[in-house]
Design a protein around this motif. Structure first.
Motif: not given
Lengths: 368, 255
Positions: B151, B133-135, A12-13, B95-96, B144, B91, B127, A6, B130-131, A367, B137-139
């Motif tokens: 959700r 706050a990640r975006s 990218k937020q 948020e998602m 994803k 998002f 699990n 992480v 830890g992610h 993306k 689309n970057s996963l």
């Protein structure tokens, strides 16, 4: 292991992502909006000291008297500030907020980051209406001519967007791709008609008016034009602020939205019609002001993220401030000449868009 | 919660995609739906979760007629894990997942402390704490898909539909997702691709071919080489896996 990954991955937020940060942002933007509205009346052909502008405005709005009463009620600056510049600044505020609101809603409704308030053929429809009114219709009949242009522009805008909506829902379900394409088709058609009128019009002055109109201007702002715009924009703002859950679900797509209990079809249509009406009202009174509704939502998304609960209030305020100051530039940058504000918004907007394209961390829609 | 699908038919233009299908998921069963591409299993599921309107038939979730209930009421009980997709606008993961609370919330109601802890709990289950706050689309694809699952978990459904959620995922993520879902202890109806995974996780299987139910029963009873040959057009032998003791399928040749 997990946490290492992480930390390595570039997060990218959005820049602001805490509740506290967001409240600060809104507070700062609110204060800036008020300060901008007050300061912007100082600039123009005649420069008026900012402190005096504030005192005059404060006296007119609240009755509080600071300094010489004579100076506040009948000085030479009073008319300029209260009758000419302040309604114009308020107009910029509401138009900026409205265009940004409509842009944000359109981008969600068609799930396309390139959408702007004019995407439903509104720009070309309004142009066609205005061109017709100026070159053929009642353009030369004084006062009636002025209301005529506004009315025809509104009619053109709303007519074109209804056509787009009908075209996009013909042959089954309305999809965002069909909407964008239908918008392009109607745009092309309306532009062709407008060009046809311009080509055969033997009226150089009229053509210049049409050109000026399509570039947008707030010069016609006055107190009696404000109520319609301000009420329309404020009502729309309240309505859409209440719709944040639906707007968020829209960004997930139709299927996911249904599984979250929201059937998008009806909402999307309602949003489009409301947005078309508001944009029509705005276009009718100040022509086309490009780039604001396209770029401000993106800029603010980079700041507070895509959640409409935060995005809407922040971008509305941001848009208002942006247009207040671009209008100041439009009327001061070239001495004794009033530039169309559309030129300024494009000159500022395009490089900002370029910067966002180049800068890492904001991927528009795709993306990165 | 029991799901029962009664005589459901779906057709597009003049093609009948689903023909008079009935099936049942009894209390807390994990029921699998298998069949070759184009057999109509995805269309069937989509008409159960109200994305497609069937021409005929009814779907009941316990007492509730899904065809006649509003999407919001349905979404309070029924969660759907579809395939993840790229979003036009990004998002954060949190948020998602928080959007799973949508059907439980009024228009103006904001998320409270309880929603926040439900969302955190859902993230923990997949699990991805830890992610948060990640975006999104970057996963990666597997991450994803787990966000989508989280959700749906935040939706706190009493019944769940999985619409081929493990397609395109590495085996590790397929197993992860199925394990999480299996542990939920609610009724599940899942369209699955992999027959051995279906045999391992499902209590009961419906096999579809050309829009109809070709067979149904316990996995070990119906996953025979004859049925697989007939439905999937592949010659195979079935065997006991010497390591796990589970059903194994050795594919020999496409017919």
């Amino acid at each position: 292991m997990q946490t290492d990954l992480v930390a390595q991955a570039e997060p990218k937020q959005s820049i602001i992502h805490t509740r506290y940060g967001f409240i600060t942002v809104i507070g700062v933007l609110l204060i800036l909006t008020i300060l901008s509205a007050g300061a912007a009346v100082s600039f123009g052909q005649v420069d008026i000291p900012v402190s005096q502008s504030y005192r005059i405005l404060l006296h007119h709005i609240t009755g509080i008297q600071i300094g010489d009463i004579q100076e506040l009620t009948s000085g030479s600056f009073v008319d300029i500030i209260w009758k000419i510049r302040f309604p114009r600044v308020l107009m910029a505020l509401f138009i900026g907020a409205g265009l940004t609101l409509c842009g944000t809603i359109m981008q969600a409704a068609v799930q396309n980051p390139l959408a702007d308030p004019y995407i439903l053929g509104i720009s070309s429809g309004a142009s066609l209406g205005a061109t017709f009114a100026i070159l053929i219709g009642f353009g030369s009949m004084g006062l009636l001519g002025q209301t005529g242009v506004a009315f025809w522009a509104f009619a053109g805008a709303v007519g074109a967007s209804l056509l787009v909506l009908i075209l996009a829902s013909a042959g089954g379900k309305m999809t965002s791709v069909k909407l964008v394409l239908a918008g392009m088709v109607i745009n092309a058609l309306c532009t062709a008609f407008a060009n046809f009128i311009v080509y055969f019009a033997n009226n150089a002055e009229g053509i210049k008016t049409v050109t000026f109109w399509t570039m947008g201007s707030l010069a016609a702002a006055s107190w009696d034009k404000l109520p319609l715009i301000s009420i329309a924009v404020v009502l729309a703002i309240f309505f859409f602020l209440m719709q944040f859950r639906v707007l968020n679900a829209m960004l997930l797509g139709d299927e996911a939205a249904v599984t979250l209990g929201i059937h998008l079809g009806a909402f999307r249509k309602a949003y489009m019609i409301i947005t078309a009406l508001i944009t029509g009202v705005m276009v009718a009174s100040c022509g086309m002001i490009g780039f604001v509704g396209l770029i401000i939502p993106h800029l603010v998304r980079g700041l507070v993220g895509s959640d409409h609960r935060r995005l809407l209030p922040a971008s509305i305020l941001f848009g208002a401030i942006f247009l207040i100051w671009t209008d100041v530039i439009a009327r001061t940058v070239v001495p004794n000449v009033e530039l169309p504000i559309g030129i300024i918004t494009a000159l500022i907007g395009a490089p900002m868009f370029m910067y966002m394209l180049i800068k890492k961390g904001y991927a528009f829609g795709g993306k990165s | 919660m029991n799901l029962s699908v009664d005589h459901l038919s779906v057709s597009f233009a003049d093609a009948n995609i689903v023909k008079d299908v009935s099936l049942k998921v009894r209390n807390k069963q994990f029921v699998g739906l298998i069949g070759p591409n184009g057999c109509g299993k995805s269309t069937l599921l989509k008409s159960i979760y109200k994305v497609i309107k069937p021409q005929q038939g009814d779907v009941f979730l316990s007492e509730m007629n899904l065809m006649k209930s509003s999407p919001r009421i349905v979404a309070q009980k029924l969660g759907v894990v579809g395939q993840f997709n790229e979003l036009s606008f990004d998002f954060t993961v949190r948020e998602m997942v928080a959007m799973g609370r949508t059907p439980h919330k009024g228009m103006l109601e904001t998320d409270n402390q309880e929603d926040a802890s439900i969302v955190s709990g859902a993230l923990r289950k997949v699990n991805l704490e830890g992610h948060a706050a990640r975006s999104y689309n970057s996963l990666s694809g597997g991450e994803k898909q787990r966000v989508i699952l989280a959700r749906v978990l935040a939706q706190q459904p009493e019944f769940m539909i999985l619409d081929e959620p493990t397609n395109h995922l590495d085996i590790k993520y397929q197993l992860q997702i199925l394990n999480i879902v299996k542990k939920l202890d609610i009724g599940i109806l899942a369209a699955l691709h992999d027959l051995t995974l279906a045999a391992e996780y499902c209590d009961y299987l419906y096999v579809m071919k050309k829009g109809q139910v070709a067979a149904s029963g316990k996995p070990e009873d119906i996953l025979t080489k004859e049925l697989i040959g007939q439905v999937f057009d592949v010659a195979c032998e079935t065997y006991r896996n010497p390591v796990t003791g589970a059903l194994g399928i050795a594919y020999l040749e496409a017919q």
